[in-house]
Design an enzyme around this catalytic site. Structure first.
Site, PDB file in Angstrom:
ATOM      1  N   ASN A 268       0.928  -1.181   0.111  1.00 15.47           N
ATOM      2  CA  ASN A 268      -0.082   0.046  -0.106  1.00 15.47           C
ATOM      3  C   ASN A 268       0.860   1.253  -0.050  1.00 15.47           C
ATOM      4  O   ASN A 268       1.966   1.254   0.689  1.00 15.47           O
ATOM      5  CB  ASN A 268      -0.799  -0.189   1.304  1.00 15.47           C
ATOM      6  N   GLU A 299       8.732  -4.683  -0.410  1.00 15.72           N
ATOM      7  CA  GLU A 299       7.649  -3.589  -0.284  1.00 15.72           C
ATOM      8  C   GLU A 299       8.106  -2.316  -0.615  1.00 15.72           C
ATOM      9  O   GLU A 299       7.516  -1.626  -1.298  1.00 15.72           O
ATOM     10  CB  GLU A 299       6.826  -3.795   1.052  1.00 15.72           C
TER      11      GLU A 299
END
Length: 858
Positions: A268, A299
């Protein structure tokens, strides 16, 4: 449900018609402590290219109260069906849509997941939207190429924290009003809500400051090693900004360790969620810290590759994940001050092994898979998408050169920032910077399936001088059912020559070259003295199965643990494991090979992989008549290694866990009991919370610990992790009643949350309990389609894969699977998962036959 499965053609039509500008999303989570549903109000502004056109927006919700399009109220009963809201008669140019709905909290790890911590009885929420689950929280155009800005407004209970993609504002009357995000895709938006504990810092460079945050539940705060996490994060920021030559694109960077997370982590934008098992409650080996660091860096790399520049459609999912995997490992291997400069060893040992396994299944597919719809992509988070893709990117870097590779990446980011791309956009940039034509390379590597085998062919004279040398490339037939044709490919490889010096195998020479076609001559080796070991694909530059010639294999069999460096050891270990899976090396011989060299293996990650692989080989690939002999040999050796390991070392802990997984004699089980109750000790071995559960689960599986013992241990560890471990232990008990109870809780009921369902499945399947589990093979085929059709993807996949009768290695299992595949009319996704599981049984049958044949050899 019909309509939930967005196709690529539908997405292309919608992207051709619409340009989305902004979302305003208002969520009332003030009742989150109680659960149920919550109010979701979405206002989305978008442009339509045509007047009078029709389209749709996606939403999964129990109730839709209002749909207002351009000021006109539409009847929800008419326009809301099958997770879609029809949008009729759009205006050319700007349109505005408002949707008021009640959305549901989940316990499946999809959408807005709600978890209650047994320690403080507080609720903790987080979102997980990849692939199509933002629609579970707000009305959205759920495809990656319809980017927009997002402004979240959230009402939450007093004292809670709300984190999203934008920096967290000060709440007013328990309402958090976030600033709009940059243009991003729906699947990387996020909300994390609850009374989370947090630690804050920053990353500084050239007068810029990026706020950093780390979050977890208060019950884990004492175990949160935030300094180590910040250190890895800062190293990633330093390395990625240098290599990408593009400033970090978001306002802050939070990492949130959340409960019951289905994956390792999720990228995200500016608010990465990570499974909270990475907050280590007990001692773990350095391999676990290395894996966690790779996840953190993976990530972080996505902030640029995936979030800033995003794939147009899910057929380029592989590029998204492979790039993040390749660059995260490269960062670990090359960043100044990294704790893991040996990261390519770990990659060869774990990622490549995963890729080779996946690439030999009937479901093998080109790296650039054909993704027709959402069902296709949901089962494509696999070893090809992540591991083979990253391996091929590593090969591409060797092919074009690392400097040219990153120069191309830099141009790609600058050219496509906040936009969407296809593979051709990246390859075009790389062609510009490297001068290489990558179209042929792409066709052979990315658009074909399967794996090549490289074999050395060496001729020598009577004095031991090499008179000829070539590399033979093979393209084995693809597994039955796989699409495509065997393909010979260009490989950039190194060949390492190794000799024994003072008992160590040392590389004396290295030759790097391009291998292409069936036979490639290597004149550079002609005239050299034949070394003890000739290792193809040294340094692991290419993606291929490698075989050793007879003389090298003889040396390696005696001296595998004696390689001076960890990477060639890992490559030889991987080759031996691959030969075992292929039935070219008997399971009993693989066991002997591991036992001859594992005590010399310094890389703890390799040691732990070998331990897992030996156990798997004995459980599935050993001839049934010899299996117990092999397991007894292994459990005895594990105990010897446990007692011999340096007190307090990672190796001691790894061997304690390996021993616990296989202890079988009364004396061995007595030792586990003694270590658990304190009446026995091993110097330096701290029997902490996680190790206690490992011992207890084995005692439960062997009938030495009953439900009272499990309940007593749970009293010591009244946490969510304790509840999962207890569920595993109960399901592992060797009684018909325990199995029936576990089966019913997973298959006949859908009440368990994702993490507990996974724990029960893990305990249910015990390799020592084949007879007890045999009746569940037929029950599986009776139930699996109904489970698949009635549950969310994550929950159904756990059951479909986890409860397949993998341990029933027999022709009868293959026949039952074939009969089910022929009659059940499963969806394409379910058919793929069951077919993959069937392939595992078929492989095990062949390996068992090879092991039995080895017993007959003199």
């Amino acid at each position: 449900m019909p309509g939930t499965n967005l196709t690529r053609e539908e997405a292309q039509r919608r992207a051709g018609l619409l340009r989305v500008d902004s979302y305003e999303i208002d969520l009332d989570l003030s009742g989150a402590q109680e659960g149920g549903t919550y109010s979701s109000v979405t206002t989305v502004r978008f442009d339509s290219a045509e007047a009078g056109a029709e389209s749709f927006i996606d939403l999964v919700a129990p109730t839709v109260h209002e749909v207002v399009l351009n000021g006109t109220a539409l009847d929800p009963a008419e326009v809301f069906k099958d997770s879609r809201i029809a949008l009729p008669n759009l205006e050319a140019g700007p349109n505005e849509l408002k949707v008021v709905a009640d959305c549901a909290y989940t316990n499946t790890g999809e959408g807005l997941h709600r978890f209650v911590d047994p320690v403080d009885q507080q609720a903790y929420l987080y979102t997980q939207f990849e692939v199509p689950d933002a629609r579970r929280v707000f009305a959205s155009f759920e495809q990656p190429d319809l980017k927009a800005t997002f402004r979240f407004t959230v009402k939450a209970p007093e004292g809670w924290t709300v984190v999203s993609n934008s920096p967290t504002p000060e709440p007013v009357d328990h309402v958090w009003r976030f600033e709009p995000t940059p243009r991003i895709s729906t699947y990387v938006t996020a909300l994390i809500v609850g009374p989370y504990h947090s630690v804050h810092s920053s990353w500084e460079k050239d007068g810029r400051s990026v706020p950093l945050g780390i979050y977890c539940r208060p019950s884990l705060a004492e175990h949160l090693d935030s300094d180590a996490l910040f250190e890895v994060t800062r190293q990633g920021f330093d390395w990625f900004e240098e290599k990408f030559d593009y400033a970090y694109p978001f306002a802050k960077y939070d990492q949130l360790f959340v409960p019951e997370f289905n994956a390792g982590a999720m990228e995200n934008a500016g608010a990465v969620t990570i499974r909270d098992q990475y907050v280590f409650r007990s001692k773990v080996t350095d391999a676990a810290y290395e894996t966690r660091a790779e996840t953190i860096l993976h990530e972080l790399a996505h902030m640029w590759f995936g979030d800033l520049v995003t794939m147009e459609w899910w057929n380029d999912l592989w590029l998204n994940e492979s790039f993040a995997t390749y660059t995260s490992v490269a960062c670990q291997a090359h960043a100044p001050g990294s704790r893991w400069p040996h990261a390519w060893t770990t990659f060869a040992n774990s990622m490549k092994t995963w890729a080779y396994r996946q690439d030999q299944l009937p479901s093998t597919h080109p790296i650039m898979a054909e993704i027709r719809d959402l069902d296709d992509v949901l089962v494509n988070f696999d070893g090809i998408t992540y591991a083979k893709g990253a391996s091929v990117l590593k090969q591409l870097v060797a092919y074009v050169g690392m400097d040219a590779f990153f120069q191309g990446v830099q141009a790609y980011f600058k050219r496509h920032a906040y936009g969407n791309t296809r593979l051709s956009d990246l390859l075009g940039a790389l062609e510009e910077t490297s001068g290489r034509d990558l179209k042929t390379w792409s066709k052979q590597w990315l658009e074909t399936a399967g794996i090549n085998i490289l074999r050395p062919e060496a001729g020598t004279d009577s004095s031991g001088t090499i008179t000829s040398f070539s590399v033979r490339q093979e393209a084995p037939a693809l597994p039955p059912g796989a699409k495509g044709e065997p393909t010979l490919r260009p490989h950039r490889i190194a060949i390492g020559l190794y000799d024994l010096k003072d008992g160590r195998l040392v590389r004396t020479e290295r030759v790097e070259l391009d291998v292409d076609g069936e036979l490639t001559e290597v004149p550079a080796l002609v005239g050299k003295e034949r070394p003890a070991v000739i290792l193809l694909n040294d340094d692991d530059l290419s993606y291929a199965k490698v075989r050793l010639d007879a003389d090298s294999l003889a040396t390696v069999t005696q001296h595998l643990g004696d390689f001076e460096e960890s990477l060639p050891r890992a490559l030889c270990w991987a080759s031996a494991w691959d030969m075992t899976r292929d039935g070219e090396l008997a399971a009993r011989d693989y066991l002997d090979l591991v036992l001859s060299g594992v005590h010399k293996e310094s890389d703890i990650g390799v040691v732990q992989s070998l331990q897992r692989q030996v156990k798997l080989a004995l459980d599935l690939y050993a001839a049934p008549s010899w299996r117990e002999t092999g397991l007894a040999k292994w459990s005895g050796a594990a105990l010897e290694q446990l007692r011999a390991a340096r007190p307090g070392s990672d190796h001691q802990l790894a061997w304690a866990r390996a021993f616990a997984a296989t202890a079988r004699t009364n004396a061995q089980l007595d030792l586990l009991s003694g270590l658990l109750d304190g009446s026995g000790t091993i110097e330096g071995l701290a029997v902490d919370t996680e190790l206690r559960w490992a011992f207890l689960q084995r005692l439960a599986a062997t009938g030495r610990a009953d439900d009272d013992a499990i309940s007593a241990e749970l009293e010591r560890d009244r946490t969510s992790a304790g509840e999962r471990h207890a569920a595993t232990a109960r399901a592992a008990r060797p009684t018909a009643e325990a199995k029936a109870e576990a089966w019913a809780s997973v298959v006949e009921s859908d009440k368990l949350p994702n993490a507990l369902q996974e724990a029960v499945i893990g305990g249910f399947l015990q390799a020592d309990q084949r007879k007890l589990l045999a009746p569940y093979a037929a029950k599986y085929f009776d139930a699996v389609k109904g489970v698949w059709d009635s549950r969310s993807h994550e929950m159904a996949q756990q059951v479909a894969v986890g409860l397949y009768p993998t341990l029933q290695v027999s022709q009868a299992t293959l026949d039952a699977t074939d009969a089910w595949l022929a009659s059940a009319e499963p969806s394409a996704a379910l058919r793929r998962l069951v077919t993959e599981s069937r392939a595992g049984v078929e492989r095990a049958l062949k390996a068992q036959a090879a092991d039995a044949a080895a017993a007959d050899q003199p």
